[in-house]
Design an enzyme around this catalytic site. Structure first.
Site, PDB file in Angstrom:
ATOM      1  N   ASP A  25       3.920   3.185  -1.794  1.00 59.87           N
ATOM      2  CA  ASP A  25       2.887   3.988  -1.153  1.00 59.87           C
ATOM      3  C   ASP A  25       2.111   3.041  -0.222  1.00 59.87           C
ATOM      4  O   ASP A  25       2.368   1.843  -0.142  1.00 59.87           O
ATOM      5  CB  ASP A  25       1.995   4.661  -2.196  1.00 59.87           C
TER       6      ASP A  25
HETATM    7  C1  BGC Z   1      -0.354   8.890  -0.079  1.00 60.88           C
HETATM    8  C2  BGC Z   1       1.068   9.375  -0.055  1.00 60.88           C
HETATM    9  C3  BGC Z   1       1.541   9.531   1.372  1.00 60.88           C
HETATM   10  C4  BGC Z   1       1.380   8.203   2.086  1.00 60.88           C
HETATM   11  C5  BGC Z   1       1.891   8.204   3.517  1.00 60.88           C
HETATM   12  C6  BGC Z   1      -0.570   7.684   0.831  1.00 60.88           C
HETATM   13  O1  BGC Z   1      -1.912   7.362   0.951  1.00 60.88           O
HETATM   14  O2  BGC Z   1      -0.705   8.552  -1.403  1.00 60.88           O
HETATM   15  O3  BGC Z   1       1.187  10.580  -0.765  1.00 60.88           O
HETATM   16  O4  BGC Z   1       2.857   9.968   1.408  1.00 60.88           O
HETATM   17  O5  BGC Z   1       0.002   7.863   2.101  1.00 60.88           O
HETATM   18  O6  BGC Z   1       1.104   8.941   4.342  1.00 60.88           O
END
Ligand code: BGC
Length: 769
Positions: free
Chosen positions: A306
């Site tokens: 993430d």
């Molecule tokens: C979130 C994810 C997301 C990623 C990319 C993160 O902050 O937890 O769910 O896919 O960002 O945007």
């Protein structure tokens, strides 16, 4: 009482598989193998890096969005970066712009590089193409779950895949397979709710919708899915990305099944949980990422981090003493692609050093590179790196509008209908109040044309707010809107009240007051809460409106169930819309006027008190409601509304629950059947829900668990016989040593108020985690 010591004597071993410790399940594709063998360490490292689009955007370009050629060349040609994500400046772009940017990126990656490897581009297209201007946005996952209709989830994701491909993007960071088991959590609405079985069924359909049927050869109308966030994204505090301490039994019995089901349907990628499970950041947990996911579960796709989560192992979680240690831990734990997303030069340097010093083995690096290249191959990016919006249906096509409307109509859940006040006539006079009355933000939610959804009113201007839809249905002269509590600015929490003194005067002309309450749009940390009650200003508004003496219809649009205990008695009807997308308002109007007979059912337990947030599959001791005459032990389980609950304008009657055989072993299948009849005066849809209870077990059993469900439509007077087929495994649970087991003894099957007792005649062991 069952005795675990007897297991050794009476066990039947079923489906017990133990994989070797080798990562050899990833397919060996000759083109990919040839590439890997000709790559330098730096080129391999680059394939494991993902940057955000802003890193290569020309910030000086005022008139149109442009890439910065120097920065793009540096990332793609000097550092061989293999993947890009996200939009720029947090906004939605027109399909034409997406096509232009992706084409330019692929041209550099393919034509100008030594090895001609395409870029893997990914975005959070989580309910439609969230970052594409004009895209229809569908109900969010929590609302999809409330339909209890997995076919709709599949259709939504088929269309989302088309919209995303029309934008030139082959990969979406969706679906969320985490459980929405904590109403305090700011991402509950991104889940399919609290139940592992319902989430599994919705998730399976979601994966098929995104990817189509051929995961090794995903066509140009589908995208790769990414299961988020592996796994156990939950916390003790209810706040986003905070730690959880959890037993092995709970971890594997509740939090794993939805991921397992979606992986078995072929999901091509998995994003790692940003949180900390049992004191270890999941990004550093080799046991979960490699031993469990890649080896035991035979996952052969890409494991992506993430946002900036490798550096957080050092900066936030203090498990790695420096950045290099963090990269080493994460990579050796099993990460294949790092969403860096900004300082990729440092990441590149650190991982290269680690490989050269053999602290990260070449075998591990090759495995990560292979997984990324195989995904590009599966997506046919080597042959077709770009797509053009001209080859796709309009991103706001009539059929997608209909799908958005139909799903919203099936999601909306009627929670209270005192004296059958609903449906109301379209001739009625309405007073509309509340912060959600005239804004698209609460209807579209987070990840809607921007991360926090704050641009929803501008970008979603073509769609109707509740007020606009009410004017359409009831007529301009019959609808009065009084701005009372309003959201102010882009911030989620900021509410202002005005005009409260005018409410009773305005109410005089109205037959009904429609209170549009709930939450504004939000996600992740900005949505963290310190209290679960509906905001004070909104509660005051209900009090004020109730003094008018006019019947109140409460419309709740919220991503998580906010406490409504004190206002519930003051309203005659309650309708939950969740976050149901571009056509929420039309669907709501059709529900309250009776054109649509509501059929949504809660995918979570709606709590009554903030200190009692138990899920429906809690333990017997959480039910105690006793009094000894002196003290009242009022803890107990008193939700506002139970899981699976939702009213209809018709009535369904259940009869003839049958279970066969009554006594069964590992070899048997069990058939449970029931008749359901529409005994009311309207056609309607009902969700037939089969639950089981384990009478006694070696670990305290859940009071009840959902095992099967089916949604049926019945005409007035029509009866349908529904059958479900199960095996003993459906009644199993996980012991604290990780062993899944079905223990012999008695179980009760329950549908509606009917129940039947059955007996399992032997203990059965399944997989061990
Ligand atoms: C979130 C994810 C997301 C990623 C990319 C993160 O902050 O937890 O769910 O896919 O960002 O945007």
């Amino acid at each position: 009482m069952k005795n675990p010591l007897l297991f050794a004597i009476s066990i039947t071993l079923a489906l017990f598989s133990c994989k070797t410790q080798k990562n050899d399940d990833v397919p060996r594709i000759p083109e990919v193998e040839k590439l890997i063998s000709s790559m330098s360490i730096e080129e391999k490292v680059g394939q494991t890096i993902q940057i955000t689009l802003d890193v290569v955007i020309n910030k000086k370009s005022k008139h149109r969005i442009e890439l910065d050629t120097l920065k793009l060349n540096q990332a793609l040609l000097k550092y061989h970066v293999g993947s890009i994500l996200n939009t720029t400046q947090g906004r939605a772009l027109p399909v034409e712009t997406w096509n232009r940017l992706i084409k330019q990126i692929q041209n550099v990656a393919i034509d100008e590089s030594r090895l001609h490897v395409p870029i893997l581009y990914g975005v959070d297209a989580i309910h439609g193409a969230s970052y594409t201007k004009g895209a229809i946005l569908f109900p969010q996952q929590i609302a999809q779950a409330a339909t209890w209709n997995p076919v709709l989830a599949q259709r939504i994701n088929e269309v989302t895949a088309q919209q995303t491909r029309a934008s030139g993007i082959p990969w979406t960071f969706s679906p969320v397979m985490d459980l929405g088991s904590d109403p305090r959590w700011a991402r509950m609405w991104e889940t399919y709710g609290e139940d592992p079985y319902l989430a599994s069924k919705m998730g399976e359909s979601a994966v098929i919708g995104y990817q189509g049927v051929s995961r090794d050869n995903v066509d140009q109308h589908h995208v790769a899915a990414c299961l988020k966030h592996f796994f156990c994204y939950a916390s003790n505090s209810g706040k986003d990305r905070t730690p959880i301490e959890i037993s092995k039994s709970t971890l594997y019995d509740y939090y794993l099944p939805s991921f397992k089901a979606a992986i078995e349907k072929g999901a091509l990628s998995v994003m790692v949980n940003s949180g900390i499970v049992n004191s270890l950041p999941v990004h550093a947990n080799r046991d979960l990422l490699t031993n469990l996911l890649k080896q035991r579960m035979e996952f052969d796709g890409v494991v992506v981090t993430d946002w900036a989560d490798i550096e957080k192992i050092h900066t936030r979680d203090k498990v790695a003493v420096n950045h290099k240690e963090a990269v080493k831990m994460a990579f050796n734990a099993g990460i294949d692609l790092s969403m860096v997303p900004f300082d990729y030069v440092r990441y590149c340097k650190l991982l290269t050093e680690l490989v050269k010093s053999k602290e990260v083995s070449m075998e591990r690096l090759d495995d990560a590179v292979r997984r990324n290249l195989v995904l590009k191959h599966r997506l046919n990016l080597f042959n077709t790196p770009t797509t053009s919006f001209r080859e796709y249906p309009n991103i706001a096509s009539e059929s997608s509008k209909k799908l958005a409307y139909n799903t919203a109509s099936e999601a909306i859940t009627l929670l209270k209908n005192e004296g059958n006040i609903l449906p109301i006539s379209t001739e009625s006079k309405l007073l509309i109040l509340g912060p959600n009355a005239n804004t698209m933000r609460p209807l579209l939610g987070g990840w809607s044309y921007s991360w926090q959804g704050q641009n929803a009113d501008k970008e979603g201007a073509d769609y109707s707010t509740f007020l606009e839809a009410a004017v359409q249905i009831f007529g301009r002269n019959n609808v009065e809107y009084l701005p009372t509590v309003l959201y102010r600015g882009a911030k989620y929490f900021h509410e202002e009240s005005s005009n409260l003194s005018l409410v009773s005067k305005s109410a005089m002309k109205a037959d009904y007051i429609i209170l549009c309450l709930g939450e504004n749009s939000y996600t992740e940390k900005p949505g963290d809460l310190s209290e679960l009650d509906l905001s004070e200003k909104q509660q005051t508004l209900v009090d004020t409106a109730s003094k008018s003496g006019k019947p109140l219809i409460l419309v709740l649009s919220e991503g998580r169930p906010r406490i409504i205990r004190n206002i519930e008695p003051k309203v005659s009807a309650i309708v939950q819309t969740y976050i149901s997308g571009s056509y929420t308002a039309e669907a709501l109007m059709d529900v309250i006027t009776g054109k649509v007979n509501p059929s949504g059912k809660l995918p979570y337990t709606y709590p009554m008190h903030a200190n009692s947030l138990d899920v429906y599959y809690h333990k017997p001791s959480e039910e105690s409601k006793t009094t000894d005459g002196l003290y009242d032990y009022s803890g107990g389980f008193y939700p506002q509304y139970p899981f699976g609950y939702g009213l209809s304008y018709t009535t369904f009657e259940y009869r003839n629950l049958k279970v066969s055989p009554k006594s069964f072993s590992s070899k048997d299948t069990i058939t449970v059947s029931v008749e359901v009849k529409n005994i009311g005066s309207r056609k309607g849809k009902e969700v037939v829900q089969l639950y089981s209870s384990d009478c006694y077990a070696s670990l305290t059993p859940d009071v009840i668990r959902l095992r099967r469900f089916r949604k049926v439509q019945l005409n007035v007077g029509e009866t349908s016989e529904i059958s479900f087929v199960l095996t003993a495994k459906d009644l199993s649970f996980v012991l604290n040593n990780g062993q899944r087991i079905a223990e012999k003894g008695q179980f009760v099957f329950q549908i509606d108020a009917l129940n039947e007792k059955v007996e399992l005649t032997e203990d059965i062991l399944y997989e061990k985690f």
